[in-house]
Design an enzyme around this catalytic site. Structure first.
Site, PDB file in Angstrom:
ATOM      1  N   GLU A 351       9.636   1.465   3.646  1.00 16.93           N
ATOM      2  CA  GLU A 351      10.356   1.241   2.386  1.00 16.93           C
ATOM      3  C   GLU A 351      11.756   0.671   2.608  1.00 16.93           C
ATOM      4  O   GLU A 351      12.634   0.826   1.762  1.00 16.93           O
ATOM      5  CB  GLU A 351      10.413   2.540   1.567  1.00 16.93           C
ATOM      6  CG  GLU A 351       9.029   3.028   1.148  1.00 16.93           C
ATOM      7  CD  GLU A 351       9.063   4.299   0.323  1.00 16.93           C
ATOM      8  OE1 GLU A 351      10.100   4.989   0.331  1.00 16.93           O
ATOM      9  OE2 GLU A 351       8.050   4.617  -0.322  1.00 16.93           O
ATOM     10  N   GLU A 444       0.953   3.427  -0.042  1.00 12.18           N
ATOM     11  CA  GLU A 444       1.120   4.873  -0.238  1.00 12.18           C
ATOM     12  C   GLU A 444       0.693   5.261  -1.640  1.00 12.18           C
ATOM     13  O   GLU A 444       1.299   4.830  -2.611  1.00 12.18           O
ATOM     14  CB  GLU A 444       2.585   5.297  -0.063  1.00 12.18           C
ATOM     15  CG  GLU A 444       3.195   5.103   1.299  1.00 12.18           C
ATOM     16  CD  GLU A 444       4.619   5.645   1.350  1.00 12.18           C
ATOM     17  OE1 GLU A 444       5.006   6.396   0.428  1.00 12.18           O
ATOM     18  OE2 GLU A 444       5.343   5.310   2.296  1.00 12.18           O
TER      19      GLU A 444
END
Length: 861
Positions: A351, A444
């Site tokens: 991320e 995710e």
């Protein structure tokens, strides 16, 4: 480190190898004294009162794991990366050492011709010129433990004193090598590459060996979906896998635990694991078992959004303080892992992308060799490498892509915005809706993961055995309020007030811990099966892959896991196993159309689907067998609508059994069992169903070899009602087309003679001579007819009563099951293979329990 009084200070960097020459320090004929003094990291950080992602983020200033300051799925590790965490060993070599061989396979003529390339470093530590003979041997194991040596070559090399040289072995030619394929796509063929160096006047100086898989991996962004697509050996692979944190939070890493972890993921039919950036560069044993079981690996470097530029408080965006050290560790990690067939790609961080200079250096270091830069073979690729071309094994890697971050370049929205997730309970039908997720590849998406009650009791004091309080809000939603111990263990509730009504309460208010955990397993199974089936329903039309957050917990957590830290599987494990079959029949929970999934490269022809509905009374009001269907390779095909819920007399709760079978021999290719309710209803009627007593017959065969136990269990539902006896006229089925057996000839209820024939077949398939003493039969009495619902095996130590079991963990773990948490319709039987290790001379007990079989039947002494 102090060895015989000599002090050696190891340089910093958690992800680098250290080698110390102790030749002149050792006392070869006497005692040697070794002492090691360890220090905490420079920036252990503090944990703010609210806890959270990486604590105060100070740990990110070091080149080390970041999870140790705590996350929303783990509590802080108090010693913060302090100590030795990988193997320490002593090796003995001659004057010349082999360092970091790099193996690369290239392909030509549609994989008919292949070359194995190898470049390595040779270091001469002596003060004299070393005349060397370098040998390479490549072999492959055939059946029966016979090895075939494909190449045995030697080369003369001279190395100056106190120097090292880079040597590239002339490419070795292979014709139609056995290829390495991911799980579900083919075999994981591996060759053993052995390299040794002999020094004139000394003999063998050093040797090195590695298992190597011939395969070509390509990864690009798909034009139609925007998702990243992976191709192995020219075949696109639809990714269904999970996010890997690490095996153990205290880094007690063992080869045996790695093997169990990776086999569990293969058993779930997964084909990829993502090693999250806040964790480790995993050890070679992890990758070895990924090679063996066919799990492709996405390996991130040690950057996370929370610790390296985002988070609360906002963290340092410039990554670790020592960028040169980070790159040194990154390059050393690449050299350590690059020869593994399972390694699919490198990713800069979770991320977040690395700081600009680190990212630029990684892009340069990990650039693709021209032979791997395009999926289209150019003229130069169709020829043997010319003398002017750089051998691909001279690159640091060059064979697999580098992506700068987990939400960039074909993942999530591709631009780095927070477009992964969500991470909580969902309605199962939501996963099938086009609006659920917008982008082509979700790195995710997560949900619940409460384990069985035995694990709660084994890992928590009695104060933690109380179940959540179910608090009803004014808006009608239920809020689950866990006890403080569950809260400490990061429990994710089975409700999302305002969005998702409580999924536990659908089955009735839980009475105690056992009831809560059993109902949680029903939800776990339905939740994760729907997640993967929903994603697969959009295979290639919208999605290219999905990775579930997450597959396991490195401690005793209560969220996002398919097996707990003690290695006992949740029912979600088997929901995934079902949904991720390479060939699969499923119900689209949004449209109620039956779909057949074919992820393989072969057309699926001459098949049909058997559809049967069973009610709680044990009758089948809806039954249909489709006409012959054909499913193209790598396609999802809608077959027909399942119309039972629209029927006038549809029951509020019912079971649906789907079987995809081959018409030529009635072999079942995929079987899928659902429990469903009509719109607006719930599953509370299943509580009454627990009182049903369904007769079962269980055959067991046992093979014990030392500590290893292998069992085959045949479980049969002895209910006698068939479709022909219970068919409802409103279904529109021509009774003349329905056989007297529910399974269209594929499975029948066996009498004694037939079961003997069945066992003779099993003996033959196992290839082991046995006596009748190994065969055991158990009859479970019951007068009711219907579904034997949600049966599950467990293995226990002997000599404990059921009452003791409840409060003393008697389970033997880990255990590998070919299936578990299964249900059987009247007349059906299934075969379950079980394997585990137990102490010699012990007599483990295999116990079968179920929703309406709760008497803890021991089916093995």
């Amino acid at each position: 480190m102090y060895l015989n009084g000599l002090k050696e200070v190891l340089p910093k960097g958690m992800f680098r190898r250290h080698n110390i020459d102790i030749t002149d320090i050792l006392h070869p004929d006497g005692n040697n004294l070794l002492a090691v003094l360890v220090h905490p990291p420079d920036h252990p950080g503090r944990i703010p009162p609210q806890g959270g992602q990486g604590g105060d983020h100070e740990i990110g200033k070091d080149v080390a794991t970041q999870y140790v300051e705590g996350w929303d799925w783990i509590c802080p590790i108090r010693d913060r990366n302090t100590g030795i965490w990988v193997e320490v060993s002593i090796s003995i070599t001659g004057p010349v050492n082999i360092m970091d061989p790099h193996l690369v396979s290239t392909f030509h003529d549609d994989f008919k011709r292949s070359y194995l390339h190898c470049t390595l470093q040779l270091e001469n530590r002596s003060s004299w010129i070393a005349d060397c003979t370098l040998k390479i041997q490549v072999s492959t194991e055939l059946e029966g433990n016979i090895c075939l040596v494909e190449h045995l070559q030697s080369y003369a090399i001279t190395i100056p004193p106190q120097s090292d040289v880079e040597y590239t072995i002339p490419p070795l030619f292979f014709y139609k090598p056995n290829l390495w394929w991911p799980n579900g796509m083919g075999k994981q063929s591996l060759y053993n590459v052995e390299i040794s160096v002999d020094v004139k006047g000394f003999g063998e100086s050093d040797s090195w060996s590695h298992y190597f898989g011939f395969r070509k991996i390509e990864s690009t962004i798909d034009d139609s979906t925007g998702g990243r697509i992976f191709k192995l050996n020219g075949e696109p692979i639809f990714i269904r896998g999970g996010n890997w944190i690490l095996s153990d939070g205290l880094l007690r890493l063992t080869k045996k635990r790695y093997m169990t972890d990776i086999k569990f993921h293969a058993d779930m039919n997964f084909n990829m694991l993502r090693c999250w950036g806040g964790g480790l560069a995993e050890r070679p044993d992890f990758y070895h078992f990924c090679d063996v079981y066919g799990l492709m690996v996405w390996q991130e470097f040690w950057i996370t959004g929370d610790v390296d530029g985002r988070g609360i408080p906002v963290s340092n965006p410039n990554g670790p303080l020592d960028h040169d050290l980070f790159l040194l560790c990154a390059r050393d990690t690449v050299k350590l892992l690059r020869n593994h067939a399972s390694l699919a790609l490198w990713v800069g961080g979770n991320e977040q992308v690395p700081p600009v200079d680190i990212n630029k250096a990684l892009k340069s270091d990990l650039k693709l060799h021209p032979m791997f830069a395009s999926s289209q073979a150019s003229d130069s690729q169709e020829k043997h490498l010319s003398e002017e071309a750089t051998d691909p094994s001279k690159y640091l890697d060059g064979t697999r892509v580098y992506v700068q971050g987990s939400m960039w370049d074909g993942f999530a929205n591709g631009k780095g915005d927070f477009t992964d997730g969500p991470y909580e309970i969902q309605y199962p039908e939501s996963f099938f809706k086009d609006s659920f997720y917008k982008y082509g590849f979700n790195p995710e998406v997560g949900s619940v993961g409460v384990p069985v009650a035995e694990t709660i009791r084994a890992t928590m004091p009695p104060e933690g055995w109380s179940i959540p309080i179910f608090r009803k809000r004014i808006d009608g939603y239920i809020e689950e309020v866990p006890n403080p111990i569950w809260d400490y263990h990061k429990f994710i509730p089975y409700s999302k007030p305002g969005k998702v009504h409580d999924q536990i309460e659908l089955y009735g208010h839980p009475k105690d811990l056992d009831d809560f955990c059993e109902k949680a397993q029903l939800v776990n199974y339905a939740q994760y099966r729907a997640l993967l089936e929903g994603w697969t329903s959009f295979m290639w039309t919208k999605f290219t892959g999905v990775l579930i957050w997450k597959t396991q917990n490195p401690w005793t957590g209560l969220r996002g896991q398919f097996y707990d830290h003690l290695h006992d599987q949740t029912a979600g494990f088997y929901g995934c196993r079902c949904a991720a079959e390479p060939i699969h029949v499923q119900l689209n929970l949004a449209s109620y159309f039956i779909e057949v999934v074919n992820t393989t490269a072969d057309e699926l022809a001459d098949v049909a689907v058997e559809i049967s509905v069973w009610d709680l009374d044990g009758t089948s009001p809806y039954y249909k067998v489709t006409e012959k269907i054909v499913i193209p390779p790598k396609k999802v095909k809608q077959i027909m609508e399942m119309k039972y819920p629209k029927m006038k007399d549809a029951k509020p709760v019912y079971f649906l059994l789907l079987k995809l079978f081959r018409l030529s021999d009635n072999r079942i290719l995929s079987r899928n069992f659902y429990w469903l309710h009509l719109p607006g209803k719930d599953y509370k009627l299943l509580e009454q169903y627990q009182q049903k007593k369904i007769p079962l017959k269980i055959y067991s065969e046992i093979l014990v070899s030392g500590t290893k136990h292998q069992l085959r269990m045949i479980v049969e539902n002895k209910s006698t009602k068939s479709v022909a006896e219970s068919i409802h006229p409103a279904s529109g089925i021509d009774l003349g087309d329905v056989s007297g057996s529910h399974s269209t000839g594929k499975e029948t209820t066996h009498d004694g003679n037939e079961s003997g024939s069945l066992w003779r077949k099993i003996h033959s398939s196992l290839g082991v001579a046995r006596t009748s003493d190994n065969l055991r039969t158990l009859e479970v009495d019951g007068t009711d007819s219907g579904i034997a619902f949600f049966l599950h095996f467990s293995v226990h130590t002997s000599g404990s009563s059921t009452a003791e079991e409840k409060y003393n963990d008697t389970r033997i773990l880990p255990v590998h099951y070919s299936d578990n948490y299964f249900s059987l319709a009247p007349g059906e039987q299934t075969s379950i293979d079980i394997s585990f290790e137990a102490a010699p001379g012990s007599s483990p007990r295999v116990v079968l329990r179920g929703w309406n079989h709760h008497l803890d039947h021991a089916v093995m002494i």
